[in-house]
Motif scaffolding. Structure first.
Motif, mmCIF file in Angstrom:
data_model
loop_
_atom_site.group_PDB
_atom_site.id
_atom_site.type_symbol
_atom_site.label_atom_id
_atom_site.label_comp_id
_atom_site.label_asym_id
_atom_site.label_seq_id
_atom_site.Cartn_x
_atom_site.Cartn_y
_atom_site.Cartn_z
ATOM 1 N N PHE B 21 -29.164 52.775 -33.404
ATOM 2 C CA PHE B 21 -30.052 53.394 -34.396
ATOM 3 C C PHE B 21 -30.302 54.856 -34.048
ATOM 4 O O PHE B 21 -30.266 55.729 -34.918
ATOM 5 N N VAL B 22 -30.592 55.114 -32.780
ATOM 6 C CA VAL B 22 -30.882 56.482 -32.360
ATOM 7 C C VAL B 22 -29.642 57.357 -32.548
ATOM 8 O O VAL B 22 -29.724 58.471 -33.076
ATOM 9 N N GLU B 23 -28.484 56.835 -32.124
ATOM 10 C CA GLU B 23 -27.260 57.621 -32.284
ATOM 11 C C GLU B 23 -27.013 57.932 -33.757
ATOM 12 O O GLU B 23 -26.685 59.069 -34.119
ATOM 13 N N LEU B 24 -27.192 56.940 -34.626
ATOM 14 C CA LEU B 24 -26.986 57.180 -36.058
ATOM 15 C C LEU B 24 -27.978 58.214 -36.591
ATOM 16 O O LEU B 24 -27.628 59.052 -37.422
ATOM 17 N N ARG B 25 -29.230 58.146 -36.103
ATOM 18 C CA ARG B 25 -30.224 59.125 -36.537
ATOM 19 C C ARG B 25 -29.802 60.533 -36.112
ATOM 20 O O ARG B 25 -29.918 61.487 -36.878
ATOM 21 N N PRO B 367 -33.375 46.781 -38.539
ATOM 22 C CA PRO B 367 -33.934 47.705 -39.533
ATOM 23 C C PRO B 367 -35.180 47.144 -40.229
ATOM 24 O O PRO B 367 -35.989 47.918 -40.747
ATOM 25 N N SER B 368 -35.335 45.822 -40.203
ATOM 26 C CA SER B 368 -36.377 45.168 -40.992
ATOM 27 C C SER B 368 -37.774 45.657 -40.647
ATOM 28 O O SER B 368 -38.195 45.640 -39.491
ATOM 29 N N ALA B 369 -38.532 46.049 -41.683
ATOM 30 C CA ALA B 369 -39.949 46.375 -41.530
ATOM 31 C C ALA B 369 -40.810 45.148 -41.782
ATOM 32 O O ALA B 369 -41.959 45.087 -41.344
ATOM 33 N N VAL B 370 -40.255 44.187 -42.499
ATOM 34 C CA VAL B 370 -41.020 42.997 -42.901
ATOM 35 C C VAL B 370 -40.195 41.739 -42.687
ATOM 36 O O VAL B 370 -38.997 41.712 -42.996
ATOM 37 N N LEU B 371 -40.853 40.709 -42.161
ATOM 38 C CA LEU B 371 -40.293 39.356 -42.172
ATOM 39 C C LEU B 371 -41.098 38.549 -43.181
ATOM 40 O O LEU B 371 -42.325 38.429 -43.042
ATOM 41 N N VAL B 372 -40.424 38.016 -44.189
ATOM 42 C CA VAL B 372 -41.109 37.128 -45.129
ATOM 43 C C VAL B 372 -41.084 35.721 -44.545
ATOM 44 O O VAL B 372 -40.008 35.177 -44.267
ATOM 45 N N ALA B 396 -36.830 47.556 -45.885
ATOM 46 C CA ALA B 396 -35.886 46.629 -45.256
ATOM 47 C C ALA B 396 -36.618 45.347 -44.894
ATOM 48 O O ALA B 396 -37.644 45.377 -44.206
ATOM 49 N N THR B 397 -36.078 44.237 -45.342
ATOM 50 C CA THR B 397 -36.799 42.963 -45.250
ATOM 51 C C THR B 397 -35.839 41.840 -44.927
ATOM 52 O O THR B 397 -34.728 41.797 -45.446
ATOM 53 N N GLU B 398 -36.266 40.934 -44.063
ATOM 54 C CA GLU B 398 -35.520 39.691 -43.888
ATOM 55 C C GLU B 398 -36.439 38.500 -44.078
ATOM 56 O O GLU B 398 -37.670 38.636 -44.037
ATOM 57 N N VAL B 399 -35.848 37.348 -44.327
ATOM 58 C CA VAL B 399 -36.593 36.113 -44.544
ATOM 59 C C VAL B 399 -36.436 35.254 -43.284
ATOM 60 O O VAL B 399 -35.358 35.236 -42.675
ATOM 61 N N ALA B 400 -37.494 34.584 -42.886
ATOM 62 C CA ALA B 400 -37.446 33.747 -41.689
ATOM 63 C C ALA B 400 -36.288 32.761 -41.785
ATOM 64 O O ALA B 400 -36.028 32.200 -42.854
ATOM 65 N N PRO B 401 -35.574 32.558 -40.661
ATOM 66 C CA PRO B 401 -34.390 31.694 -40.725
ATOM 67 C C PRO B 401 -34.739 30.219 -40.865
ATOM 68 O O PRO B 401 -33.917 29.449 -41.352
ATOM 69 N N ALA B 402 -35.936 29.815 -40.454
ATOM 70 C CA ALA B 402 -36.274 28.387 -40.513
ATOM 71 C C ALA B 402 -37.772 28.232 -40.764
ATOM 72 O O ALA B 402 -38.572 29.095 -40.375
ATOM 73 N N ARG B 450 -46.615 48.836 -49.787
ATOM 74 C CA ARG B 450 -45.684 49.624 -48.974
ATOM 75 C C ARG B 450 -46.240 49.746 -47.559
ATOM 76 O O ARG B 450 -47.440 49.918 -47.380
ATOM 77 N N PRO B 451 -45.356 49.691 -46.559
ATOM 78 C CA PRO B 451 -45.835 49.919 -45.185
ATOM 79 C C PRO B 451 -46.103 51.412 -44.980
ATOM 80 O O PRO B 451 -45.613 52.237 -45.757
ATOM 81 N N PRO B 452 -46.849 51.775 -43.938
ATOM 82 C CA PRO B 452 -46.968 53.199 -43.599
ATOM 83 C C PRO B 452 -45.566 53.794 -43.414
ATOM 84 O O PRO B 452 -44.657 53.110 -42.935
ATOM 85 N N ALA B 453 -45.418 55.057 -43.778
ATOM 86 C CA ALA B 453 -44.094 55.699 -43.743
ATOM 87 C C ALA B 453 -43.432 55.568 -42.376
ATOM 88 O O ALA B 453 -42.222 55.360 -42.275
ATOM 89 N N GLU B 454 -44.238 55.656 -41.299
ATOM 90 C CA GLU B 454 -43.637 55.636 -39.963
ATOM 91 C C GLU B 454 -43.098 54.248 -39.588
ATOM 92 O O GLU B 454 -42.345 54.115 -38.630
ATOM 93 N N ASP B 455 -43.493 53.207 -40.345
ATOM 94 C CA ASP B 455 -42.984 51.868 -40.061
ATOM 95 C C ASP B 455 -41.793 51.495 -40.932
ATOM 96 O O ASP B 455 -41.198 50.422 -40.748
ATOM 97 N N LEU B 456 -41.449 52.373 -41.881
ATOM 98 C CA LEU B 456 -40.417 52.010 -42.854
ATOM 99 C C LEU B 456 -39.063 51.814 -42.186
ATOM 100 O O LEU B 456 -38.314 50.905 -42.534
ATOM 101 N N ARG B 457 -38.733 52.673 -41.238
ATOM 102 C CA ARG B 457 -37.455 52.576 -40.532
ATOM 103 C C ARG B 457 -37.737 52.569 -39.035
ATOM 104 O O ARG B 457 -38.808 52.986 -38.604
ATOM 105 N N PRO B 458 -36.781 52.092 -38.214
ATOM 106 C CA PRO B 458 -36.983 52.176 -36.770
ATOM 107 C C PRO B 458 -37.217 53.632 -36.364
ATOM 108 O O PRO B 458 -36.544 54.536 -36.857
ATOM 109 N N GLN B 459 -38.186 53.872 -35.519
ATOM 110 C CA GLN B 459 -38.497 55.222 -35.066
ATOM 111 C C GLN B 459 -37.795 55.519 -33.748
ATOM 112 O O GLN B 459 -37.622 54.630 -32.916
ATOM 113 N N VAL B 460 -37.434 56.784 -33.568
ATOM 114 C CA VAL B 460 -36.909 57.216 -32.278
ATOM 115 C C VAL B 460 -38.078 57.279 -31.294
ATOM 116 O O VAL B 460 -39.132 57.840 -31.598
#
Lengths: 465, 465
Positions: B21-25, B367-372, B396-402, B450-460
């Motif tokens: 993530f950091v390298e891509l940023r 990347p997920s900010a939220v787990l549903v 960015a959101t994912e759903v719990a696997p189980a 919406r989450p706070p802007a700083e939580d939207l993506r992984p932070q460096v």
């Protein structure tokens, strides 16, 4: 560096900047789609030990081996895989390195190597170059980019991840600036169960024949099913009837059931395929569709459930541009098995034919939205300062390279597709900016002026779409 | 794919997802900086004919050659460079392919190959992997990424592009999440003119000695200038006095002039270097500075004016992480010469030591900010729908696997660093979202939350900065 004669290399395509803009836009779009669904970025090294690359067996002849030019000057490093194994006699041994030919083999190795540091189920995307030494043709290159997504678990991966992977790639594909795409889904349990249910004596042989169905006429397939897979005419007819079924909703279930074949694996496969198709309901547009296609078999033998292929309208001869499926064991270290489901988009295979046939390009060959003109060479600092103000507002800007007369500076912008030329204020004139496409010229303040949003960056252009 | 024992390869570093993530940023930031200044993206193939790779001569031993594993099965393709030239006897011939070891050689070839399709002066950036077979150590890898910018012209490239390239890379570097960087600039005309002006009998010999000044004590350098470059003590003293000069403004000019040496080339170099330093005025902060450093020589012989190096505070042992300069001929086809000025950032060299010393990472590994959360397995469609609403707003959101109990689902999010868990509405409860770092839980609407802007993506994250 003096280079006498540039040598185009067949199979190693390169893009002009306008095309590279489009490719980057596509890669950015894919990345955004994958990250929205929680897939994390992974990049693996280009080289793997040859012994790991050859585990799949059948495509060994496509591997590029690496050898250090001066390797024989140094002793081998004991206990470590090196690229010098084949230096002495031209042969390859187990410690020889080769370039990866897909992203699945290196990802499997990465999962095992880092299993203690990853959280499972692990979702990753990986967008990288791959190399295969096969004979180049349209859609087949020796160097090309693929974009893979996979979900991998430890021991058990619930079926709903098959639906997830289909939806994520469907959403990603539906956003791309390309001709209409059809994501075709099938299920190996369904077809294997069907072939078992009709009493086929050699199910893998039936699969191998059915896999040729796009290249061989149906009547030949029927003959081959009898001669090569040991079916009788009635069984062959049922196989062809199954392969003929396709649907963009779960209506295919009733059509399969109407063929009257019973088998537990068939029932399981039908339910799984229906779940994938239902899960993608609502994603179909005139540019993108997901459908059950019961011909799809995927020749490679490690898929065990869901299988995917993708066709691009008008480019059917490319074959599938986006393929994958479920495998019960992506990787195994002997103690633990890692089942996975994934799908891989051939970015180069999809884009290069569009570039080559002039069906896809960008609106300009430079990022610059503005060229700041140069009244005279002594004014460069002033023009640089204006450019700095525009850039601070996110507007890509360059300054004219020389203080030629303004007509020549405008033509400099024109040749690059830069839409705006900025004329700096002087003692007797204010700042003005000209849209060189329309000729419209207006007063402007470099601290606040902004171009229309669609001119801010190079746009993707589809000449005949 | 079963992989028995994963084999780490020395010199081929790989990142965990948080580091990637950091390298891509960092790569995104570089790309944005370069494009803001009108630099167009270019990517070249990984392989070049060996004869072109070896034109620089001195680093030939670092090249990785390519060979197709099954090459001997097929006849060579006449008139075309192939990778099979070394198959028969282990030796390399002119048509053998090698992996590129920098981006300058392939770019020079690209410019010549496409000169009729490019507009000059041509600004390009290129961010790619390179390969060198040298012995790995911190900061030196066999596979690594570099980010290059160059401006290349046909026949004549005005000097102001030297200033431009310095400013663009300075602006790009100043935005990176790394320790303090110093971009050091010198000018080959300045030092060559100075050495000529003092009457040095062998100017290149003086350059070779001065190039060692960071590794060898000054008194040894003085001795070497006498014994190896034929200087007298007074001349050697002047050379050391010159090399001792550094300044973040053009005050260095007076200090050089105070040494009393006269030469036309010296005067020209002084004016050019002052222009670069003045052009970067105002860019210095506590994290980034540009300075004239009259020790910088750059060993490679093709630089003809401005030269660049870059040091990272606390990581001086890495040497220069970003280097380049002006070359009168980037490429030439015999009739036309293409002068250029460029600078190359060693992205891997800069980032890997920071990752390895735990000085740089990301706030989460997904990347997920939220787990549903999943109330029960039958509720998956409902949780998927909520995730879809959040994603439509760019979250960015994912759903719990189980459908485990909520405590376990929260721990699933915790292990990945996902900051928010969404609890779907049921018959008796409304939608709620919990910040699992604070425990704060609130009612929320999936269409608008919406989450706070700083939580939207992984932070460096820079743990000790």
């Amino acid at each position: 560096v003096t280079v006498a004669r540039p040598t185009p290399l067949s199979g190693f395509p390169e893009l002009l900047p306008a095309e590279r803009f489009v490719e980057l836009r596509v890669l950015d779009s894919l990345r955004a789609s994958f990250e929205l669904h929680g897939f994390a970025p992974v990049e693996t090294r280009a080289a793997e030990p040859l012994e790991q690359l050859l585990r799949k067996g059948e495509i060994d002849k496509e591997v590029y081996l690496l050898r250090r030019l001066q390797a024989r000057d140094e002793p081998a490093e004991p206990g470590q895989a090196t690229a010098e194994g084949n230096a002495a006699d031209g042969t390859a041994d187990a410690s020889t390195l080769g370039l990866h030919f897909d992203l699945t083999v290196p990802f499997a190795r990465y999962v095992l190597e880092n299993s203690g540091k990853l959280e499972f189920p692990f979702r990753r995307y990986q967008i990288q170059k791959e190399w295969r030494g096969e004979r180049p043709q349209e859609g087949r290159y020796r160097e090309f980019t693929q974009a893979d997504i996979d979900v991998v678990a430890r021991d058990v991966l619930p079926f709903h991840h098959d639906v997830e992977v289909a939806r994520v790639m469907a959403e990603a594909l539906s956003k791309l600036p390309v001709p209409a795409l059809t994501l075709q889904v099938n299920n190996r349990k369904l077809i294997e169960g069907f072939f078992s249910g009709i009493g086929a004596p050699d199910v893998p042989a039936v699969m191998r024949v059915i896999d040729k169905i796009d290249k061989v006429p149906a009547e030949i397939i029927a003959t081959m099913l009898v001669s090569e897979a040991g079916l009788d005419d009635r069984q062959a007819e049922l196989c062809l009837a199954l392969a003929d079924i396709r649907a963009s909703d779960s209506s295919f279930v009733a059509r399969v059931q109407a063929l009257g074949v019973q088998h537990d694996l068939l029932a399981e496969g039908l339910a799984e395929l229906a779940a994938v198709i239902d899960g993608c309901a609502g994603m179909n547009t005139d540019r993108f569709s997901v459908e059950a296609d019961l011909r799809i078999a995927r020749g490679l033998d490690y898929y065990t459930g869901t299988v995917f292929e993708t066709r691009m309208a008008g480019f059917e001869s490319l074959g599938s541009i986006c393929s994958g499926g479920r495998y019960d064991s992506l990787a195994s270290d002997g103690r633990t098995s890692y089942p996975g489901v994934g799908i891989s988009l051939g970015v180069t295979r999809m884009l290069l034919p569009l570039f080559n046939r002039k069906k896809l390009t960008a609106s300009r060959s430079v990022p610059s939205a503005v060229l700041v003109a140069l009244p005279d060479e002594d004014a460069r600092a002033g023009s640089d300062a204006i450019a700095g103000q525009l850039r601070a507002n996110g507007i890509a800007t360059e300054v004219a390279p020389a203080a030629q007369r303004y007509g020549k500076q405008i033509r400099y912008a024109e040749r690059r597709g830069i839409p705006f030329v900025w004329f700096p204020a002087g003692p007797d004139n204010p700042h003005e900016v000209k849209d060189i496409r329309t000729g419209a010229q207006e007063l402007a303040d470099p601290a606040t002026w902004r171009p229309p949003a669609e001119d801010l960056r190079p746009q993707v252009v589809r000449p005949e779409a």
